[in-house]
Structures are given as C-alpha cells and as structure tokens.
Scaffold this active site. Sequence first.
Site, PDB file in Angstrom:
ATOM      1  CD  GLU A 195     -13.409   5.370  29.202  1.00 28.58           C
ATOM      2  OE1 GLU A 195     -13.979   6.383  29.631  1.00 28.58           O
ATOM      3  OE2 GLU A 195     -12.242   5.386  28.760  1.00 28.58           O
ATOM      4  CG  PHE A 214       3.400  -7.832   0.966  1.00 30.23           C
ATOM      5  CD1 PHE A 214       3.637  -7.377  -0.328  1.00 30.23           C
ATOM      6  CD2 PHE A 214       4.047  -7.188   2.015  1.00 30.23           C
ATOM      7  CE1 PHE A 214       4.504  -6.328  -0.566  1.00 30.23           C
ATOM      8  CE2 PHE A 214       4.922  -6.135   1.774  1.00 30.23           C
ATOM      9  CZ  PHE A 214       5.153  -5.704   0.478  1.00 30.23           C
ATOM     10  CB  CYS A 215       6.636 -12.975   2.460  1.00 29.31           C
ATOM     11  SG  CYS A 215       5.225 -14.037   2.097  1.00 29.31           S
ATOM     12  N   GLY A 233     -19.891  -2.024  32.104  1.00 29.87           N
ATOM     13  CA  GLY A 233     -19.557  -3.437  32.308  1.00 29.87           C
ATOM     14  C   GLY A 233     -19.875  -4.290  31.100  1.00 29.87           C
ATOM     15  CE1 TYR A 256      15.987  -0.360  -5.018  1.00 34.76           C
ATOM     16  CE2 TYR A 256      15.189   1.517  -3.759  1.00 34.76           C
ATOM     17  CZ  TYR A 256      15.882   1.013  -4.842  1.00 34.76           C
ATOM     18  OH  TYR A 256      16.457   1.865  -5.736  1.00 34.76           O
ATOM     19  CD  GLU A 314      -0.103  -2.421   4.874  1.00 35.71           C
ATOM     20  OE1 GLU A 314      -0.774  -3.382   4.521  1.00 35.71           O
ATOM     21  OE2 GLU A 314       0.184  -1.495   4.094  1.00 35.71           O
ATOM     22  CB  ILE A 340       3.942 -13.587   6.733  1.00 36.55           C
ATOM     23  CG1 ILE A 340       5.461 -13.381   6.730  1.00 36.55           C
ATOM     24  CG2 ILE A 340       3.381 -13.540   5.316  1.00 36.55           C
ATOM     25  CD1 ILE A 340       5.943 -11.996   6.313  1.00 36.55           C
TER      26      ILE A 340
END
Lengths: 418, 257
Positions: A372, A159-160, A376, A267, A399, A193
């Site tokens: 946490e 989706f570009c 380690g 759009y 998004e 993208i």
Amino acid sequence: MQAVRFIKQAARPAAKVLRPVAVSRAFSSSAATFTRSPVLEFSEEEELFKETVAKFAQEVVLPKSRAMDEAEQMDPEVVQGLFDTGLMGIETPEEYGGAGASFTSAIIAVEELAKVDASTAVLNDVHSTLVNTLVRTYGSDAIKEKYLPKLATKCVGSFCLSESSSGSDAFALKTRAEDKGDHWLINGSKMWITNAGEAEVFLIFANVDPSKGYKGITCFIADKDMGVQIAKKEKKLGIRASSTCVLSFDDLQIPKENVLGEVGTGYKIAINCLNEGRIGIASQMIGIAQGAFDRATDYAFKDRKQFGKYIGEFQGMQFQIAQAAIQIEAARLMVYNTARMKEAGQPFVTQAAMCKYYASEVANQVAGKAVEWMGGVGFTREEPLEKFMRDAKIGQIYEGTSNIQLQTIAKDIMKSKS
Amino acid sequence: MSSKLRIMVPVKRAIDFAVKPRVNSAKTGVETAGVKFSINPFDDIAVEEAVKIKEAKKGAVESIHVVSAGSSKAQEVLRQSLAKGCDTSTLIDVGDASVEPLTVAKMLAKLAEEDKSNLIILGKQAIDDDSNHTGQMLAGLLNWPQVTAASKVDINESTGEVTVEHEVDGGFETVSASLPMIITTDLRLNTPRYATLPNIMKAKKKPLKTVKPADLGVDIAGRLETVSVSEPPPRPAGIKVNSVDELIAKLKERGAL
C-alpha cells in the site's frame, strides 16, 4: 546502571510461559559483574556470519530472485552458492565438513536470506533445521558419516511427513514400511514436500505397523537413486521458486540400517524437530517483513514525492511505518529469544509456537502495508513488494498452521491451570 | 629468492562505506555513535590480494600476518581477515585514541622488523580520513621500494622481483621492484571474497596477539591538532531557463562566457 537494573527487574515477566533467557545469566548485585546481554546481541562470529549471508543474499540471490519466481524454479547457481558459503552445514560438526556453528547462526541465515528471497530461505531452513538436525541428532555413526558431509557440501535434503489425508494430523499418515529381512520396503505417497524437486536425500516417515498407531511411525533416510519418484510439482501463490511436490514410493527399497533413531520413534523425532523448525520459519517471516519494510520505507523517505514532499513526511504514513517497525522488533525479539532458549537447553515448545504464529502475522501485515505504501508501483512486478506479500502467506500454513500454533499455546496455558 | 614470502597486511576498522558520515555536535570529527563500522574497503582488497598470492604460489608464502591499530573492537576486522585466509593477527591496542598515519607507520615498521616481513600490502587510503599517508610513510621508515594504487600485482617468487601495474593520470604504468617492498591497493585490483561460515569458525582458533604501542617503543601522542571539522557547504539551488538564448545571457551575466 542502578536505574537500568530497576527497570529491567520491574519489567520481568510474571507469566509462567515467558521465562528469562538463562538462569545462569541472572541479575547480579554489582554493576561490574552485570553480564546479561540484550537478546539481539550476537557473538563475534555470528555477526561476521550475518554479514557474509547478507552479502551473499544481495550479490548472488537478489539478481536471480524475480526470475526464479517467474520460472517457479530455483537457480542452480544459488543452490551451489549456499553450499559454497557454508550455509548448508551450519550446525554440522567440523569433522563432517560443516561449520559447527550455533543454532542461532542457522536462524540468522534464514532471516538474512528471506530479506531478499523467501524461497531461497525456506530451502536453506528445511535443509538446516529439519534434515541436518535429524541426521545429526538421531543418525547412527555410519549414517552420519555417509550423509552429513554430502548434506553440507552438495546434496539438498527434504523432509517427507505430510500426506494427502494427514496434514495437521500428521501421525495419521498411511505410508507403509515393511520389514523384508535385509531391507525395508516402502509403499505410499507424500504431499507438500518442500525441496523435493532439488533434493537428493529424503527423510521419509512411514508406519512399520499400523496396528500400533502412531507408535509404528519410523523415520527412514533414502537417496533419490534408491527410487524416490516425484509425481507432481505444485503451482503455488507464494515461495514459487521453492519446489513443493507430491512423491510416490512404489516398492522403494531402503537398506536395513537406514533408520533414524529407533524403529517406532518417528513421531517423537518429528515433533522435536518441527518445534525447532518453527523458529526457522518464524525467522523467515521476520526476514520477509524486514525486506518489505526496508524497500517501502526507502521509497517513502527517499524516492516518492507528492504534494511537494516525500510521502514519508505525512503523519498518516509515519504512524503506519512506526507501527510496522514495532511489530517487526517484537517478532524478532521473540524469535531470537526462543532460539537462545533452545540453545540453553530450556523447554521452548510454547515459545516456538508463539514466535512462529506472531512472526507470520507480522509478515503478512507488514508486507501488505508495504504494498500500500508504494501504491501502484508496489502492486507491479517491477518491485519485490507484491512478492513479499505472496511469500508471507505460507508462514500461516506450513510447519503447523496458525490454528495449530494457537492450540499448542492454549494447551500449555490449560496445563498450568490444572 | 632465498627466503619465503612473509606478507604483512595492515588493516583499519573504518566507518562502513555505505554510511553517510555526519559531523559530530562538538565539530571535532565525524559522528561514530551508533554507526556501522567495517574493514576499510581498500584494506579488504589488500587482504584478498595476499590470500590470492598464497593460493596461487603454492608453498611460496610462509605466512600472512594481518595487523590493526585501534580499540579492542578492531578485533572484528582481524577475525574477518583471518576467516578469509590470513594466518596470524596482531591488534595494536591504542584504546579509543585516534592515531595519526605517521604513528601507525612507526608501529607497523617495528612489527614488520620483528616479524621479518618482506612484503607489505595495504589499502592506498582509509575511507574515513582519506589521508593516503601510511603506506608511503612506512616505505620511508623501512627504506623499502613502494608502489601505490596497484591495479595488478605479479610476483616472481624465484627471483623476488615484483611487477606492479598502477593507475596514473591517463592510463596505467607498469613498474617493478625487488622484495622487500610495499604495495598499496586500488579498487580495481580484485574483488574480495566472502568469509564462509566454516572459515569464520576456524578463524576463532587462529592466533590473535595484542600489543601496546609502548611495547613497540612508539609514543602515540598526536602531532596534529584538529581545529574544526565542518560539513561541506550545501550546494545552492540551480535555476531553470526557458531557451538557449536565455541560457547564454545568464552565462554571460555570470562571466562564464
């Protein structure tokens, strides 16, 4: 039953933005016809599907996850597995080679994949909730016949929309499409993208007439072999196996009929599907949170002992774990409630923004805490925790950034006051 | 072989293999509330084997009929099996009653006769009660040959001869018999597939019939009484020794040497 009804009614939200799930499932007066079901109750086929995806994630994706992250590359076997399991055509109708399943099924798939590998989840999410949805919803019969079957069985979609100077302000995009009579000529470039590295089908947003502003934006569908060029692959903090590329279009010729929807409505198309897509990303975030939580709590309650007892037996740990569990539950309820609202045909734009914002906050907090909890070991790349933490960060960015989500929500509240 | 294969696969909905079973507070069985259930893994292998035979022997298999005795919740495992490639399904609705292997075998025998099944493939045992009875009892009731704990199945569809390898103490034994027959499955027979999403959706349209035990002329009242169910006794803690001499002394002290 009486008591349950009373409590539920008392808890009914008063705020306008939090509507009940579906009007048709309203409370009834007798226990026998009490039909409202919990938000997280899935249909029989959704349950079965969830099991299938979980098994696929454990057996096929998990063994490759770390190597894909290190190589910053999807493993072709994983991508092929997504197609073979039917995960790339979830909502695509049966006559086009898909499963014809629910939107919620698509959301379930993303969550289950993200519990194991967020890169695989986003590949699936973008393909399902953006590319397939656009082609299915706005494609002409000829486009649907040409593209839906291959998107369901062998070709990854991309989706570009974003460009270097148009991210949050998406419709300031500069890529141009010129009408050349029998074809369109596209010039420009795209940035950030997702899936571009694997994709063979591209949905490209370009302006046919910049004098009309955003009303010139049009959505085109192109095959890679029409001449889509990948200029650069980004190196990222998280979801590293997922490809994020710069694309360039240099006199890219697209057949006249390869327009999704009407010329100049790009759009609208983009806004609609991005709203839906947010639910998918929110689902990816709860998957990350759950995946991190599951591993770290196994460690706390079953593996790691200090001072003669499991670290999960210390109250300080227990309270943090309980807090995280609440956050995940709340985010999941928001995500699936929004998915069901979308399925019921109700307005869900505000809810999509809320669940995407909240789920990404939760993923970051829980994955951070989980590192946490494991100390380690959690910080090393032996364990998947540091990866969950890195992968969570993108949820606050793509998004629609967290700030954009907040703006969408605030706009809705302001509208209700005017 | 004159007629085509009509395979029946009986399956059971059992507590998921990954769940650690706990005895309920009444000591009458294991706790089932809030516990995940799945298809009994051996039965899943039976479904896979039937579907594999159907795929490998094109046209030789007329139908695969998957059957489960249980509550309405057992529909889940039937749907799942249909999604993996079985053709038709029957739920023998026994409600929440716990049915004994002999009862199940009697009901299956009746269904197999009605359905003219000539090959029944089922798990060697269910992982909840580990009875390992149903297949054998079914063979007795139908008076068919049986092979238990199969690890390899080879069907000659033209002669109706079935060669089965099964695991015995110390190795494998290969036996053969003619249809109709009963095969119970072991873990190494195959690896069950996933039910893919398109097939899950298609399974919704496949037939799922519900019958009552009375329709099959079987009384499901139990013949056995469960007196009490208890957890295995916890293993007592071991001891640490500092030397081989001490180890030998301790073993002698306990009469182990």
